[in-house]
Design an enzyme around this catalytic site. Sequence first.
Site, PDB file in Angstrom:
ATOM      1  N   ARG A  45     -85.029-120.540 -78.058  1.00 31.78           N
ATOM      2  CA  ARG A  45     -86.225-121.360 -78.573  1.00 31.78           C
ATOM      3  C   ARG A  45     -86.956-121.996 -77.354  1.00 31.78           C
ATOM      4  NH1 ARG A  45     -84.767-122.961 -84.310  1.00 31.78           N
ATOM      5  NH2 ARG A  45     -83.300-123.956 -83.187  1.00 31.78           N
ATOM      6  N   ASP A  87     -88.710-117.972 -81.063  1.00 33.75           N
ATOM      7  CA  ASP A  87     -87.697-117.952 -82.195  1.00 33.75           C
ATOM      8  C   ASP A  87     -87.253-116.678 -82.554  1.00 33.75           C
ATOM      9  OD1 ASP A  87     -86.940-118.530 -84.805  1.00 33.75           O
ATOM     10  OD2 ASP A  87     -88.120-120.415 -85.045  1.00 33.75           O
ATOM     11  N   HIS A 171     -62.593-112.109 -77.036  1.00 32.27           N
ATOM     12  CA  HIS A 171     -62.538-112.529 -75.475  1.00 32.27           C
ATOM     13  C   HIS A 171     -61.198-112.685 -75.300  1.00 32.27           C
ATOM     14  CE1 HIS A 171     -61.867-116.558 -76.800  1.00 32.27           C
ATOM     15  NE2 HIS A 171     -61.277-116.860 -75.705  1.00 32.27           N
ATOM     16  N   LYS A 175     -58.582-111.343 -71.391  1.00 29.99           N
ATOM     17  CA  LYS A 175     -57.624-111.793 -70.550  1.00 29.99           C
ATOM     18  C   LYS A 175     -56.701-110.798 -69.899  1.00 29.99           C
ATOM     19  CE  LYS A 175     -57.520-115.955 -73.863  1.00 29.99           C
ATOM     20  NZ  LYS A 175     -57.752-117.260 -73.241  1.00 29.99           N
ATOM     21  N   GLU A 209     -53.064-124.898 -79.421  1.00 28.78           N
ATOM     22  CA  GLU A 209     -54.164-125.639 -78.436  1.00 28.78           C
ATOM     23  C   GLU A 209     -53.862-127.125 -78.702  1.00 28.78           C
ATOM     24  OE1 GLU A 209     -58.292-124.009 -78.599  1.00 28.78           O
ATOM     25  OE2 GLU A 209     -57.495-123.320 -80.543  1.00 28.78           O
ATOM     26  N   ASP A 228     -61.188-117.958 -87.590  1.00 36.83           N
ATOM     27  CA  ASP A 228     -61.410-118.541 -86.470  1.00 36.83           C
ATOM     28  C   ASP A 228     -60.675-117.835 -85.397  1.00 36.83           C
ATOM     29  OD1 ASP A 228     -63.081-119.927 -84.364  1.00 36.83           O
ATOM     30  OD2 ASP A 228     -61.442-121.137 -84.083  1.00 36.83           O
ATOM     31  N   HIS A 233     -58.278-112.746 -82.660  1.00 35.79           N
ATOM     32  CA  HIS A 233     -57.379-112.873 -81.596  1.00 35.79           C
ATOM     33  C   HIS A 233     -56.065-112.642 -81.797  1.00 35.79           C
ATOM     34  CE1 HIS A 233     -61.016-114.731 -80.149  1.00 35.79           C
ATOM     35  NE2 HIS A 233     -60.698-115.903 -80.197  1.00 35.79           N
ATOM     36  N   LYS A 332     -54.740-126.513 -84.035  1.00 30.57           N
ATOM     37  CA  LYS A 332     -55.354-127.277 -82.947  1.00 30.57           C
ATOM     38  C   LYS A 332     -54.539-128.440 -83.012  1.00 30.57           C
ATOM     39  CE  LYS A 332     -59.997-125.308 -82.926  1.00 30.57           C
ATOM     40  NZ  LYS A 332     -60.158-124.534 -81.816  1.00 30.57           N
TER      41      LYS A 332
HETATM   42  C1  BG6 Z   1     -62.472-119.301 -79.876  1.00 30.18           C
HETATM   43  C2  BG6 Z   1     -62.408-120.032 -80.979  1.00 30.18           C
HETATM   44  O1  BG6 Z   1     -62.542-117.921 -80.247  1.00 30.18           O
HETATM   45  O2  BG6 Z   1     -61.352-119.053 -79.099  1.00 30.18           O
HETATM   46  C3  BG6 Z   1     -61.766-121.589 -80.584  1.00 30.18           C
HETATM   47  O3  BG6 Z   1     -63.580-119.984 -81.827  1.00 30.18           O
HETATM   48  C4  BG6 Z   1     -60.641-121.388 -79.667  1.00 30.18           C
HETATM   49  O4  BG6 Z   1     -61.825-122.340 -81.937  1.00 30.18           O
HETATM   50  C5  BG6 Z   1     -61.039-120.600 -78.530  1.00 30.18           C
HETATM   51  O5  BG6 Z   1     -60.610-122.927 -79.135  1.00 30.18           O
HETATM   52  C6  BG6 Z   1     -59.696-120.393 -78.003  1.00 30.18           C
HETATM   53  O6  BG6 Z   1     -59.786-119.598 -76.733  1.00 30.18           O
HETATM   54  P1  BG6 Z   1     -59.029-119.649 -75.490  1.00 30.18           P
HETATM   55  O7  BG6 Z   1     -59.404-118.490 -74.686  1.00 30.18           O
HETATM   56  O8  BG6 Z   1     -59.240-121.083 -74.989  1.00 30.18           O
HETATM   57  O9  BG6 Z   1     -57.430-119.675 -76.036  1.00 30.18           O
END
Ligand code: BG6
Length: 482
Positions: A45, A87, A171, A175, A209, A228, A233, A332
């Site tokens: 934006r 936008d 993601h 890894k 985490e 999340d 994951h 967390k």
């Molecule tokens: C993300 C989550 O997808 O993955 C986060 O939204 C989380 O809340 C993160 O902290 C953890 O990723 P990694 O690669 O640090 O284990």
Amino acid sequence: MTMPGAFVIFGATGDLARRMLFPSLYFLDADGLLPSELRIIGAARSAHSDAEFRADVKTWVKDRAGPFFSEDAWKDFERRLGYVSGDATDSQSYVRLREALKGDPGALFYLSTSPALYIPIVQGLAEQGLTGAPNGVIVEKPIGKSYASCEQINSAIAEHFAENRTFRIDHYLGKETVQNLIALRFANALFEPLWNRHYIDHVQITVAETLGVEGRFGYYNEYGATRDMVQNHLLQLLSLIAMEPPHDMRPESVRSEKVKVLRSLRPIRDSELRDKTVRGQYARGVADGQTVPGYSEEEGGKPSDTETFVALCAHIDNWRWAGVPFYLRTGKRLPTRHSQIVIQFRDIPHSIFNGAPLMANQLTITLQPEESISLTIMNKTPTLTQGGYELQPLSLNLSLLDAFKGEKRRRIAYERLLLEAISNNSTLFVRRDEAEAAWLWIDRIIEGWARTGMRPAPYQAGSWGPAGAFALTERNGHSWDE
Ligand code: BG6
């Protein structure tokens, strides 16, 4: 196969773009892995000239790259960068974008924005004729908050982009250790004969985490740990561990095997929720020697029923895995940053060692903080004792860091994924049916919690979650590997 001529990042000034996307593209370029003519266009934006935008990207890349930053590599990278402001909900923005893309053989659009903008962006691109092949789209999680919302987003995208041009990022699939899981299972003869209910007692997947919600209370409070982390994951890890051997590495071969696992997950009924699921929320405690606030006291926080910890006992209803618990746990503000998969083998059927204690074999795949694989096996202690053998468990350790010392830096998971998308290979991306099957299983749990009034139990920041998490495994005679 056509390589895209432009890589467009929507949300180009956001956190993900700064910390992951631009540094990943920079590293790919520095390693000579980007198509030589590829242009990288930021879209966001705020108003910036190309020069201002380049200066910003340079700061982000330098921050992330640290000692691996090179001015020479930057000079090459910088010439690729451009910026288009606008936008995402304004149709004029897409007119400007179309102008900027004139002459490019194709474009990949990375939606690194709030998911609420996915549909308007795709529609805006379509209005300007920017969605036909070979153009493609990359979307970040969360894709929806439930099966219904995920389905809605997927359908809206599918009106304009074919499934093989839609790259859903998880993601974790970028890894190194996660990809190595495929190599471990299918490039070795050793494990496959044992990889089933006859030899495996149970499986544990932990993603722990130490961080809290880190200024993301607004987002996180809407989602919680289950949406999340588990829906994407952890279930992706589970499907790679549990899938049948695919015929080859083509996207359809691998993803068809993964989706079968997700569809075989046994639904958890409301009456089983208290035995098979645990929800927790961190309260004030100590992390890394510092007193840290509880979840509801975080910046922007408020009293809430969102879970920051979840543990589940899942079952896969098929011949290979019938009766084998898969324990999933993530949270967390746990004591360490520690992600691992533990494959716990069964006890030997009969011991000849006069009652000497024996430990069943364990294969541990550690994703974080360091990547390693270790196999615990029983050994004879090298001492002389009267009346027989003294035994002890020892580990065969494979530290990937030591094994590949030549690789000078640990790659960002996004590097692999961006490279695959640019090369038009979707094996490491989540197919629509996978994302939807995962939501169906998760929805039932989350809705069950609401129906039965199961609220998160508090746990102290810096601890391993609520007591119920230990009971979850102990109920079956198991315990978490910590
Ligand atoms: C993300 C989550 O997808 O993955 C986060 O939204 C989380 O809340 C993160 O902290 C953890 O990723 P990694 O690669 O640090 O284990």
